[in-house]
Design a protein around this motif. Structure first.
Motif, PDB file in Angstrom:
ATOM      1  N   PRO A  57     -11.794   1.235   5.753  1.00 44.88           N
ATOM      2  CA  PRO A  57     -11.609  -0.195   6.072  1.00 44.88           C
ATOM      3  C   PRO A  57     -12.544  -1.179   5.723  1.00 44.88           C
ATOM      4  N   ARG A  58     -12.597  -2.169   4.969  1.00 50.77           N
ATOM      5  CA  ARG A  58     -13.558  -2.886   4.435  1.00 50.77           C
ATOM      6  C   ARG A  58     -14.495  -3.217   6.479  1.00 50.77           C
ATOM      7  N   ARG A  59     -14.164  -3.577   7.451  1.00 56.67           N
ATOM      8  CA  ARG A  59     -14.294  -4.203   8.440  1.00 56.67           C
ATOM      9  C   ARG A  59     -15.573  -3.219   8.891  1.00 56.67           C
ATOM     10  N   GLN A  60     -15.048  -2.101   9.052  1.00 63.83           N
ATOM     11  CA  GLN A  60     -15.618  -0.808   9.439  1.00 63.83           C
ATOM     12  C   GLN A  60     -16.744  -0.809   8.758  1.00 63.83           C
ATOM     13  N   VAL A  61     -17.223  -1.122   7.233  1.00 62.79           N
ATOM     14  CA  VAL A  61     -17.856  -0.788   6.325  1.00 62.79           C
ATOM     15  C   VAL A  61     -18.765  -1.722   6.729  1.00 62.79           C
ATOM     16  N   LEU A  62     -18.282  -2.602   7.050  1.00 61.82           N
ATOM     17  CA  LEU A  62     -20.047  -4.112   7.073  1.00 61.82           C
ATOM     18  C   LEU A  62     -20.216  -3.835   8.092  1.00 61.82           C
ATOM     19  N   VAL A  89     -14.324  -8.860   0.004  1.00 59.83           N
ATOM     20  CA  VAL A  89     -13.645  -9.681   1.704  1.00 59.83           C
ATOM     21  C   VAL A  89     -13.898 -11.096   1.307  1.00 59.83           C
ATOM     22  N   ALA A  90     -14.804 -11.733   0.813  1.00 61.42           N
ATOM     23  CA  ALA A  90     -14.758 -12.916   0.415  1.00 61.42           C
ATOM     24  C   ALA A  90     -13.826 -13.480  -0.121  1.00 61.42           C
ATOM     25  N   ALA A  91     -13.628 -12.718  -1.494  1.00 58.87           N
ATOM     26  CA  ALA A  91     -12.669 -12.776  -2.785  1.00 58.87           C
ATOM     27  C   ALA A  91     -11.019 -12.708  -2.109  1.00 58.87           C
ATOM     28  N   THR A  92     -10.712 -11.642  -1.024  1.00 52.11           N
ATOM     29  CA  THR A  92      -9.706 -10.761  -1.255  1.00 52.11           C
ATOM     30  C   THR A  92      -9.019 -11.675  -0.210  1.00 52.11           C
ATOM     31  N   ALA A  93      -9.877 -12.748   1.157  1.00 54.81           N
ATOM     32  CA  ALA A  93      -9.016 -12.872   2.072  1.00 54.81           C
ATOM     33  C   ALA A  93      -9.350 -14.898   2.067  1.00 54.81           C
ATOM     34  N   ALA A  94      -9.027 -14.678   0.923  1.00 56.68           N
ATOM     35  CA  ALA A  94     -10.550 -16.636   0.694  1.00 56.68           C
ATOM     36  C   ALA A  94      -8.350 -16.606   0.390  1.00 56.68           C
ATOM     37  N   PRO A  95      -8.325 -18.014   0.672  1.00 56.53           N
ATOM     38  CA  PRO A  95      -7.316 -18.641   0.184  1.00 56.53           C
ATOM     39  C   PRO A  95      -6.858 -19.314  -1.317  1.00 56.53           C
ATOM     40  N   GLU A  96      -5.793 -18.986  -1.377  1.00 62.02           N
ATOM     41  CA  GLU A  96      -5.888 -19.135  -3.078  1.00 62.02           C
ATOM     42  C   GLU A  96      -5.805 -20.535  -3.598  1.00 62.02           C
ATOM     43  N   GLY A  97      -6.998 -19.905  -4.782  1.00 61.50           N
ATOM     44  CA  GLY A  97      -7.340 -22.027  -5.226  1.00 61.50           C
ATOM     45  C   GLY A  97      -9.254 -21.745  -4.513  1.00 61.50           C
ATOM     46  N   ARG A 149      -8.893  -7.383   9.899  1.00 63.11           N
ATOM     47  CA  ARG A 149      -8.351  -5.576   9.393  1.00 63.11           C
ATOM     48  C   ARG A 149      -8.300  -5.987   8.173  1.00 63.11           C
ATOM     49  N   LEU A 150      -8.662  -5.990   7.046  1.00 64.54           N
ATOM     50  CA  LEU A 150      -8.344  -5.429   5.964  1.00 64.54           C
ATOM     51  C   LEU A 150      -8.750  -4.158   5.494  1.00 64.54           C
ATOM     52  N   PRO A 151      -7.510  -3.035   4.217  1.00 65.87           N
ATOM     53  CA  PRO A 151      -7.843  -1.825   4.158  1.00 65.87           C
ATOM     54  C   PRO A 151      -8.752  -1.251   3.352  1.00 65.87           C
ATOM     55  N   GLY A 152      -8.980  -0.113   3.119  1.00 64.45           N
ATOM     56  CA  GLY A 152     -10.273   0.091   1.799  1.00 64.45           C
ATOM     57  C   GLY A 152      -8.957   0.462   0.757  1.00 64.45           C
ATOM     58  N   GLY A 153      -9.892   1.074  -0.277  1.00 67.09           N
ATOM     59  CA  GLY A 153      -9.014   1.386  -1.633  1.00 67.09           C
ATOM     60  C   GLY A 153      -8.130   2.310  -1.786  1.00 67.09           C
ATOM     61  N   GLU A 154      -7.483   2.637  -2.152  1.00 68.49           N
ATOM     62  CA  GLU A 154      -6.592   3.719  -2.216  1.00 68.49           C
ATOM     63  C   GLU A 154      -7.196   4.800  -3.063  1.00 68.49           C
ATOM     64  N   LYS A 155      -7.133   6.527  -2.306  1.00 68.84           N
ATOM     65  CA  LYS A 155      -7.393   7.754  -3.306  1.00 68.84           C
ATOM     66  C   LYS A 155      -7.252   7.584  -4.313  1.00 68.84           C
TER      67      LYS A 155
END
Length: 409
Positions: free
Chosen positions: A83-88, A132-140, A197-203
């Motif tokens: 998870p991105r939160r754990q990594v950061l 994370v900044a790009a993934t969690a950003a609002p549209e546009g 909380r943001l998930p990590g990537g798939e296996k």
């Protein structure tokens, strides 16, 4: 790309205050940028205290940059599923401890180890922070959120490094290391309290995660970042020689001009993010790269045609340089993030982008120093322009190949 979580959408839409987790990412990037260059401001103190030469002390900057460049892709792959939160938060904690270790180091060898650890922590957290900044950003608003994280690195040149140098001058270089640790600690605590909380990537295996590199467009864009980083940073590394040649400006008078570059860089980072959201990543990148090319060309033209020029003229050239050089980062990151086939792959593309950029930074000093010794100060911006021109050609090839692939698709 993952679905953007509701917390960021709610807090950042329509002119609302920026989410606190984004400000924490800004502060974390600020601490990384400060740690990268702060050693330069306290080299004599470290040299005297640890009984090593100034040149040996300078390698503490080199080892951080090389560790970052080589470690980012490996760290991105190893942490892709977490998870991105754990990594950061984990990387921020290691970074804090590494700088505390640096402050307590009784020998040069242990300080070198501490610098390697802090470089690895920064290499792990930086790509995740941008993703994370790009993934969690609002549209546009993806470009603007990326720009805010990137502005943390740029702001460190203007505020972080001078403040740390001042602190080191009054309390010693060890206080400077504790200052960096304290900034990162505040950022880490902010992330632990506010980051969604943001998930990590798939296996997936390494081959699958790097599948995007099989596309000529993506490979060419990452390759272009090496001459782009070299050409963009070269004039900054040797700015004292350049402004001395075109403006007769030397000694303490150079310091305000370095501040001008830093302030222009902050504005450029935000302008780059806004332009990405307005016209798209590819167009924004080409606009700013043209500016990165124009600035050193203008330096050469001024130097060849006469001089010395008034400090206001030199400052205007440096404003153009700062705006353009630090404005391209949001565009390159946004373009690469759109080509990741999964959250993990996007994270690794950003890591590779950062590595290529830092390799370019490493080349900037070597190439610039060589041409300075052989051909004089004006050869430095001339060589920088040549590097940027190579980068422009590679990026143009990347964008053309990408358009053709999309048409065929």
């Amino acid at each position: 790309m993952t679905t953007r979580p509701a917390p960021a959408d709610t807090e950042a839409r329509g002119g609302s205050p920026l989410p606190l987790w984004l400000l924490s990412l800004f502060l974390l990037a600020f601490s990384f940028g400060t740690d990268d260059l702060i050693i330069a401001g306290v080299l004599p103190d470290i040299s005297r205290d640890l009984d090593v030469s100034v040149a040996m002390s300078g390698q503490l900057v080199t080892v951080f940059a090389l560790t970052f460049a080589l470690g980012a892709p490996v760290a991105a792959f190893l942490t892709a599923r977490l998870p991105r939160r754990q990594v950061l938060i984990g990387a921020a904690a290691v970074f804090v401890l590494a700088n505390v270790l640096a402050a307590l180091s009784p020998s040069y060898g242990l300080l070198l180890v501490a610098r390697i650890l802090s470089g690895l922590a920064a290499a792990t957290a930086s790509p995740a922070a941008f993703a994370v900044a790009a993934t969690a950003a609002p549209e546009g608003r993806q470009g603007r959120f990326l720009a805010i994280v990137g502005a943390g690195l740029t702001t460190s040149l203007v505020a972080g490094v001078p403040a740390g140098t001042w602190l080191g001058g009054h309390l010693g270089w060890r206080a400077t290391m504790l200052y960096v640790a304290a900034v990162a600690l505040v950022a880490g605590l902010g992330l632990s309290l506010t980051l969604p909380r943001l998930p990590g990537g798939e296996k997936a295996g390494l081959k699958d995660r790097l599948a995007s590199l099989r596309r000529p467009a993506t490979a060419a864009a990452l390759l272009a970042m090496i001459p782009s980083g070299a050409g963009g940073m070269m004039s900054y590394v040797y700015i004292t020689e350049i402004v001395g040649r075109i403006g007769g400006i030397r000694g303490s008078a150079v310091a305000p001009l370095i501040t001008v570059v830093g302030l222009a860089g902050i504005v450029g980072a935000f302008a780059g993010g806004r332009l990405v959201d307005t016209v798209g990543a590819a167009r924004a990148l080409m606009v700013f790269l043209c500016g990165v090319l124009a600035a050193p060309v203008l330096m050469v033209v001024l130097g060849v045609s006469g001089g010395p020029y008034p400090i206001a003229v030199v400052a205007l050239v440096l404003v153009l340089y700062g705006l353009a050089t630090w404005g391209i980062a949001p565009a390159t990151q946004a373009w690469l993030l759109d080509r990741g086939e999964s959250p993990g792959a996007a994270n690794e593309l950003i890591a590779l982008n950062n590595s290529a950029m830092f390799l370019g930074f490493s080349l900037a000093g070597g190439i610039g120093g060589l041409v300075l010794e052989t051909s004089g100060p004006l050869a430095v911006p001339a060589a920088a322009a040549g590097c940027v021109l190579v980068s422009l050609v590679l990026f143009w090839a990347a964008f053309t190949s990408d358009r053709r692939r999309r048409v065929r698709g």
